[in-house]
Scaffold this motif. Structure first.
Motif, PDB file in Angstrom:
ATOM      1  N   UNK A 169      53.089  77.523  71.464  1.00  0.00           N
ATOM      2  CA  UNK A 169      52.134  78.572  71.831  1.00  0.00           C
ATOM      3  C   UNK A 169      50.725  78.004  71.894  1.00  0.00           C
ATOM      4  N   UNK A 170      50.386  77.133  70.931  1.00  0.00           N
ATOM      5  CA  UNK A 170      49.065  76.477  70.928  1.00  0.00           C
ATOM      6  C   UNK A 170      48.869  75.673  72.211  1.00  0.00           C
ATOM      7  N   UNK A 171      49.878  74.887  72.569  1.00  0.00           N
ATOM      8  CA  UNK A 171      49.758  74.074  73.786  1.00  0.00           C
ATOM      9  C   UNK A 171      49.695  74.952  75.043  1.00  0.00           C
ATOM     10  N   UNK A 172      50.375  76.101  75.008  1.00  0.00           N
ATOM     11  CA  UNK A 172      50.274  77.038  76.134  1.00  0.00           C
ATOM     12  C   UNK A 172      48.844  77.554  76.258  1.00  0.00           C
ATOM     13  N   UNK A 173      48.233  77.916  75.116  1.00  0.00           N
ATOM     14  CA  UNK A 173      46.841  78.389  75.128  1.00  0.00           C
ATOM     15  C   UNK A 173      45.891  77.316  75.650  1.00  0.00           C
ATOM     16  N   UNK A 174      46.092  76.083  75.182  1.00  0.00           N
ATOM     17  CA  UNK A 174      45.225  74.984  75.626  1.00  0.00           C
ATOM     18  C   UNK A 174      45.379  74.727  77.121  1.00  0.00           C
ATOM     19  N   UNK A 175      46.599  74.879  77.615  1.00  0.00           N
ATOM     20  CA  UNK A 175      46.805  74.639  79.044  1.00  0.00           C
ATOM     21  C   UNK A 175      46.144  75.738  79.873  1.00  0.00           C
ATOM     22  N   UNK A 176      46.140  76.971  79.355  1.00  0.00           N
ATOM     23  CA  UNK A 176      45.437  78.047  80.053  1.00  0.00           C
ATOM     24  C   UNK A 176      43.942  77.745  80.142  1.00  0.00           C
ATOM     25  N   UNK A 177      43.393  77.198  79.080  1.00  0.00           N
ATOM     26  CA  UNK A 177      41.980  76.815  79.078  1.00  0.00           C
ATOM     27  C   UNK A 177      41.745  75.670  80.058  1.00  0.00           C
ATOM     28  N   UNK A 178      42.719  74.764  80.136  1.00  0.00           N
ATOM     29  CA  UNK A 178      42.583  73.613  81.036  1.00  0.00           C
ATOM     30  C   UNK A 178      42.535  74.036  82.493  1.00  0.00           C
ATOM     31  N   UNK A 179      43.197  75.146  82.851  1.00  0.00           N
ATOM     32  CA  UNK A 179      43.132  75.639  84.231  1.00  0.00           C
ATOM     33  C   UNK A 179      41.685  75.948  84.619  1.00  0.00           C
ATOM     34  N   UNK A 180      40.979  76.644  83.737  1.00  0.00           N
ATOM     35  CA  UNK A 180      39.588  76.997  84.024  1.00  0.00           C
ATOM     36  C   UNK A 180      38.700  75.759  84.042  1.00  0.00           C
ATOM     37  N   UNK A 181      38.932  74.834  83.105  1.00  0.00           N
ATOM     38  CA  UNK A 181      38.106  73.631  83.036  1.00  0.00           C
ATOM     39  C   UNK A 181      38.305  72.757  84.278  1.00  0.00           C
ATOM     40  N   UNK A 182      39.537  72.709  84.789  1.00  0.00           N
ATOM     41  CA  UNK A 182      39.823  71.936  85.997  1.00  0.00           C
ATOM     42  C   UNK A 182      39.000  72.445  87.167  1.00  0.00           C
ATOM     43  N   UNK A 183      38.990  73.751  87.353  1.00  0.00           N
ATOM     44  CA  UNK A 183      38.244  74.320  88.476  1.00  0.00           C
ATOM     45  C   UNK A 183      36.741  74.185  88.273  1.00  0.00           C
ATOM     46  N   UNK A 184      36.289  74.264  87.025  1.00  0.00           N
ATOM     47  CA  UNK A 184      34.866  74.064  86.743  1.00  0.00           C
ATOM     48  C   UNK A 184      34.426  72.677  87.181  1.00  0.00           C
ATOM     49  N   UNK A 185      35.245  71.681  86.852  1.00  0.00           N
ATOM     50  CA  UNK A 185      34.907  70.305  87.217  1.00  0.00           C
ATOM     51  C   UNK A 185      34.866  70.131  88.735  1.00  0.00           C
ATOM     52  N   UNK A 186      35.835  70.715  89.446  1.00  0.00           N
ATOM     53  CA  UNK A 186      35.872  70.592  90.904  1.00  0.00           C
ATOM     54  C   UNK A 186      34.684  71.296  91.556  1.00  0.00           C
ATOM     55  N   UNK A 187      34.378  72.503  91.089  1.00  0.00           N
ATOM     56  CA  UNK A 187      33.278  73.248  91.679  1.00  0.00           C
ATOM     57  C   UNK A 187      31.926  72.617  91.366  1.00  0.00           C
ATOM     58  N   UNK A 188      31.864  71.876  90.267  1.00  0.00           N
ATOM     59  CA  UNK A 188      30.634  71.146  89.966  1.00  0.00           C
ATOM     60  C   UNK A 188      30.314  70.121  91.034  1.00  0.00           C
ATOM     61  N   UNK A 189      31.351  69.562  91.655  1.00  0.00           N
ATOM     62  CA  UNK A 189      31.161  68.607  92.749  1.00  0.00           C
ATOM     63  C   UNK A 189      30.844  69.304  94.071  1.00  0.00           C
ATOM     64  N   UNK A 190      31.149  70.595  94.138  1.00  0.00           N
ATOM     65  CA  UNK A 190      30.842  71.344  95.351  1.00  0.00           C
ATOM     66  C   UNK A 190      29.362  71.707  95.425  1.00  0.00           C
ATOM     67  N   UNK A 191      28.746  71.890  94.263  1.00  0.00           N
ATOM     68  CA  UNK A 191      27.322  72.219  94.237  1.00  0.00           C
ATOM     69  C   UNK A 191      26.963  73.114  93.082  1.00  0.00           C
ATOM     70  N   UNK A 192      25.681  73.121  92.733  1.00  0.00           N
ATOM     71  CA  UNK A 192      25.204  73.908  91.601  1.00  0.00           C
ATOM     72  C   UNK A 192      25.431  75.399  91.821  1.00  0.00           C
ATOM     73  N   UNK A 193      25.168  75.872  93.051  1.00  0.00           N
ATOM     74  CA  UNK A 193      25.339  77.299  93.330  1.00  0.00           C
ATOM     75  C   UNK A 193      26.798  77.720  93.191  1.00  0.00           C
ATOM     76  N   UNK A 194      27.705  76.892  93.681  1.00  0.00           N
ATOM     77  CA  UNK A 194      29.128  77.209  93.575  1.00  0.00           C
ATOM     78  C   UNK A 194      29.563  77.270  92.121  1.00  0.00           C
ATOM     79  N   UNK A 195      29.075  76.320  91.322  1.00  0.00           N
ATOM     80  CA  UNK A 195      29.433  76.296  89.905  1.00  0.00           C
ATOM     81  C   UNK A 195      28.870  77.513  89.193  1.00  0.00           C
TER      82      UNK A 195
END
Length: 462
Positions: A26-52
């Protein structure tokens, strides 16, 4: 809830092993859910400040509006655990529990789904909502693109949470963990393809998270359907029929959970807005501290979710001593982990802060210094944060959610935020004062939750 006293299901050491075996996936499931958001944050950071920035606004609104459906989906876990626990009773007392499990699961699907309808309406018009909250119009419009795509994955996410509760009640949570891992692994290339080559930008990021959530639900349903033991439950059998009686029970347990989540999410969102009064460096430092604290929080939160299942199983089987033991063992495990995290944050705060920063940034040193200071404060309330979330999970196993909701209102909003504002301004502590207030509120909630668990677990044994 009163539970008849019964024989202990295991000794303390056996309970610790069972809780760890259930909580780790369950802990690893929770961490993976958090990782989904962090993954997109990192990608959108490369798209631009406004997108992030726009995605952060959208995600903040998304999670606030997710709380009602999420809380009702979480309510399935104690109901399912108690149904399975009752199925262990000898003789006729345990008959029909497979049907009751199906009905409890179906009721949770319906309750969560109905709660999401008004949330969808707000997310569809999220630009107007964000502008009304004083956000920049251009960012609000961009945030709406993300929200309108991501919102279509919310029902699937809540459905996945209901099924995760079923798997936890059946003491087979590993399937949900592997499904979550697969979602994280697939989300990275999918989000990248939709954001960049497909040119969908922020909308593509929202679409990727919606597809990931939908995929998790579909795959979990397939795994349950193919399992020899699970397929007999026919969890989607007559799913079009609302379980009115069971739905009332879901609402009674789940609405206070949803309210507690809103209270906690709201106080940290309010703290982020207050940080804006102190400047951009304070906001950045707050983001570092909150992301770090959120990561450590995933572990006791998973232990608390396991506690809901373990306590519910014992309570449903009429084993009051086993229910009390399950709760105390989980609280001890959560407290032990967070005590270790407290030492780590206090002693390693500068190094942790720099992990989030580019040393070439002219403001990095200022943000790192303040971020490290906030991490030290966060370190001191790690223990309280761990205790309160695990104790809340144990209380949910006994379907006790209303009083904990009141504790959250008092601790976070009645004491924590007002005290933080007082010491930040009148006390001259600035941004650190806000976190001192948050930590104080968490410590008070932890003490109240611990006392509540002590009283209600003893009452159950009486």
């Amino acid at each position: 809830m009163t539970v008849a006293a019964g024989p202990a299901s295991s000794d303390w050491r056996g309970e610790a092993r069972a809780t760890l075996a259930l909580s780790l996936p369950i802990v690893f499931t929770n961490l993976s859910q958090m990782a989904l958001a962090l993954t997109e944050t990192a990608l959108l950071g490369h798209l631009g400040t406004e997108a992030l920035a726009a995605s952060m606004l959208a995600v903040s609104l998304y999670f606030a509006l997710l709380a009602p459906g999420f809380g009702l989906a979480l309510a399935a876990a104690p109901l399912q655990a108690q149904v399975r626990g009752a199925g262990r009773l000898p003789g006729g007392a345990g008959r029909g529990w497979v049907r009751r499990m199906r009905r409890a699961t179906r009721a949770a699907f319906w309750a969560a789904g109905l709660a999401l309808l008004p949330c969808w309406a707000v997310l569809w018009e999220s630009a107007a909502v964000l502008r009304a909250l004083g956000q920049d119009a251009a960012l609000a419009d961009l945030a709406q693109e993300y929200a309108r795509a991501a919102m279509f994955g919310i029902p699937a996410f809540c459905g996945f949470i209901v099924l995760r509760g079923f798997l936890a009640a059946m003491e087979r949570p590993a399937a949900a963990m592997w499904v979550s891992f697969a979602a994280v692994a697939l989300n990275l290339p999918l989000a990248w393809a939709l954001i960049f080559p497909a040119g969908l930008g922020v909308f593509g990021a929202g679409l990727a998270i919606a597809l990931a959530n939908t995929g998790m639900l579909v795959v979990t349903l397939v795994l349950i359907r193919r399992d020899r033991v699970f397929r007999r439950f026919r969890l989607l059998g007559r799913v079009w029929r609302p379980e009115v009686v069971r739905m009332r029970e879901v609402l009674a347990v789940g609405l206070p959970i949803a309210a507690s989540m809103l209270l906690e999410i709201g106080v940290f969102s309010a703290a982020a807005l207050v940080m804006g009064w102190f400047g951009a460096a304070a906001v950045a430092a707050h983001a570092i501290a909150i992301q770090t604290a959120s990561a450590t929080f995933m572990v006791p939160m998973g232990i608390g979710q396991a506690a809901t299942a373990r306590v519910g199983l014992a309570a449903g089987a009429g084993d009051a001593e086993g229910a009390a033991r399950a709760g105390w063992v989980a609280i001890a495990l959560g407290a032990g982990f967070m005590a270790g995290m407290a030492v780590l944050l206090v002693t390693m705060s500068p190094g942790i802060a720099w992990l989030f920063l580019d040393r070439g940034d002219v403001h990095a040193a200022e943000v790192a210094a303040l971020g490290a200071a906030l991490l030290v404060v966060a370190g001191f309330f790690q223990l309280g944060d761990g205790i309160q979330v695990v104790a809340a999970g144990a209380l949910r196993g006994l379907k006790d959610t209303r009083i904990p909701m009141m504790f959250a209102a008092l601790g976070y909003w009645g004491i924590g935020l007002p005290f933080g504002l007082l010491v930040a301004h009148a006390g001259g502590l600035g941004p650190q004062g806000i976190w001192v207030g948050l930590g104080t509120g968490l410590a008070i909630v932890a003490g109240l939750m611990l006392r509540r668990w002590r009283i209600i677990s003893r009452r159950a044994s009486a």
